[in-house]
Design a protein around this motif. Structure first.
Motif, PDB file in Angstrom:
ATOM      1  N   LEU A  65      39.602  44.067  29.230  1.00  0.00           N
ATOM      2  CA  LEU A  65      39.891  44.390  30.627  1.00  0.00           C
ATOM      3  C   LEU A  65      41.354  44.157  30.958  1.00  0.00           C
ATOM      4  O   LEU A  65      41.968  44.928  31.699  1.00  0.00           O
ATOM      5  CB  LEU A  65      39.000  43.560  31.547  1.00  0.00           C
ATOM      6  CG  LEU A  65      37.498  43.856  31.472  1.00  0.00           C
ATOM      7  CD1 LEU A  65      36.718  42.874  32.348  1.00  0.00           C
ATOM      8  CD2 LEU A  65      37.207  45.289  31.895  1.00  0.00           C
ATOM      9  N   ARG A  66      41.915  43.101  30.392  1.00  0.00           N
ATOM     10  CA  ARG A  66      43.322  42.801  30.648  1.00  0.00           C
ATOM     11  C   ARG A  66      44.231  43.902  30.107  1.00  0.00           C
ATOM     12  O   ARG A  66      45.181  44.327  30.756  1.00  0.00           O
ATOM     13  CB  ARG A  66      43.653  41.446  30.007  1.00  0.00           C
ATOM     14  CG  ARG A  66      45.022  40.865  30.372  1.00  0.00           C
ATOM     15  CD  ARG A  66      46.099  41.270  29.409  1.00  0.00           C
ATOM     16  NE  ARG A  66      47.398  40.814  29.804  1.00  0.00           N
ATOM     17  CZ  ARG A  66      48.139  41.302  30.788  1.00  0.00           C
ATOM     18  NH1 ARG A  66      47.654  42.258  31.563  1.00  0.00           N
ATOM     19  NH2 ARG A  66      49.345  40.867  31.053  1.00  0.00           N
ATOM     20  N   ARG A 126      43.908  47.122  32.243  1.00  0.00           N
ATOM     21  CA  ARG A 126      44.647  46.994  33.503  1.00  0.00           C
ATOM     22  C   ARG A 126      46.146  47.096  33.271  1.00  0.00           C
ATOM     23  O   ARG A 126      46.871  47.707  34.063  1.00  0.00           O
ATOM     24  CB  ARG A 126      44.301  45.660  34.168  1.00  0.00           C
ATOM     25  CG  ARG A 126      44.950  45.482  35.539  1.00  0.00           C
ATOM     26  CD  ARG A 126      44.576  44.147  36.148  1.00  0.00           C
ATOM     27  NE  ARG A 126      45.075  43.034  35.353  1.00  0.00           N
ATOM     28  CZ  ARG A 126      44.815  41.768  35.645  1.00  0.00           C
ATOM     29  NH1 ARG A 126      44.047  41.457  36.668  1.00  0.00           N
ATOM     30  NH2 ARG A 126      45.307  40.792  34.886  1.00  0.00           N
ATOM     31  N   VAL A 137      42.298  38.064  33.115  1.00  0.00           N
ATOM     32  CA  VAL A 137      41.965  39.128  34.067  1.00  0.00           C
ATOM     33  C   VAL A 137      42.289  38.740  35.499  1.00  0.00           C
ATOM     34  O   VAL A 137      42.020  39.506  36.424  1.00  0.00           O
ATOM     35  CB  VAL A 137      40.471  39.515  33.960  1.00  0.00           C
ATOM     36  CG1 VAL A 137      40.153  40.032  32.576  1.00  0.00           C
ATOM     37  CG2 VAL A 137      39.576  38.317  34.293  1.00  0.00           C
TER      38      VAL A 137
END
Length: 280
Positions: A132-133, A136, A199
């Motif tokens: 997810l990091r 993004r 995150v």
């Protein structure tokens, strides 16, 4: 009428010469950063193999080496003007394996497996947080409204720092700190906290512009400091890595304060500007 762009040796295909040359000739400067990225991928995957074979120290070494190579490939691409969309995508996929999958598996094999399914879930959370990091981060690259100082910060802990930081319990174990009955649950909580930091919206110093320009007077001291750090890392790897991780975590509050001051400064500048409808 014959087309002068057609290759006479192309046969029935009539493929344009310029197109064939464009497909055939790739500058070497575009390949070198990608080769470094693939070398980092090999290091991360080999680290997983070493962990499976019980050679945990070498596994951790390889993850640290992958993090070092990750810092090299981007700088090398910018130096050689060899940045490309392909290289960016390859780097993201490599980072997920090296800093999401590899640390999660190493931690599980090292000690989280003592918690059974719960320990495995902790490893999954770390890998998912890394994915997810990175997603993004890739989306944020396309934001045209970022202020000029935004390059000084990351949003959340970057993937390499998250991986190096998540392995802190292993460094402490190698330093001889004994495990306690509550040690493994604490490790699980710490790993989940690192995943949440990756995150999180918290600003952290990026360090990308560190060393981009250096005064000539400080070149020799900087080289000596770098050589000293490498020598200490080789001689006392677990102590140095543990100190670096704890020091990095300690800088986060200062990065948040710095970020808030810059945001406040932008807000003050915007409010001081005259509005478009004020004609005097």
């Amino acid at each position: 009428m014959d087309d002068p762009l057609l290759d006479r040796d192309a046969g029935v295909t009539g493929e344009p010469i310029q197109k064939r040359r464009r497909l055939r000739n790739v500058p070497l400067r575009l390949l070198l950063p990608n080769l470094v990225t693939l070398l980092a991928l090999c290091a991360g995957l080999t680290g997983v193999r070493m962990a499976i074979e019980g050679r945990l120290e070498l596994a951790v070494y390889l993850v640290v080496a992958a993090a070092a190579l990750d810092g090299v490939d981007g700088r090398l691409a910018r130096l050689l003007k060899g940045t490309s969309r392909f290289g960016a995508e390859l780097d993201s996929l490599t980072d997920f394996v090296n800093f999401g999958v590899a640390p999660a598996l190493i931690l599980y094999i090292w000690g989280l497996n003592g918690l059974g399914h719960v320990g495995w879930i902790g490893g999954l959370i770390l890998a998912i947080g890394c994915a997810l990091r990175l997603a993004r981060f890739n989306v944020a690259l396309d934001d045209p409204n970022k202020p000029a100082w935004a390059g000084l910060f990351f949003t959340g802990v970057p993937a390499p720092a998250g991986a190096i930081g998540a392995l802190l319990p292993i460094y402490l174990d190698f330093l001889g700190i004994p495990r306690t009955p509550i040690g493994t649950p604490l490790v699980l909580a710490y790993v989940i906290a690192v995943a949440l930091l990756m995150v999180s919206p918290l600003p952290t110093w990026s360090g990308k512009q560190l060393g981009a320009r250096i005064n000539r007077a400080y070149v020799a001291p900087a080289l000596i400091a770098a050589a000293l750090f490498v020598a200490l890392l080789v001689s006392y790897p677990w102590l140095v890595l543990a100190t670096v991780v704890i020091g990095y975590l300690a800088t986060m509050p200062f990065a948040i304060i710095h970020h808030r001051r810059l945001v406040a400064g932008d807000g003050a500048t915007t409010s001081a500007q005259p509005k478009g409808g004020d004609l005097g």
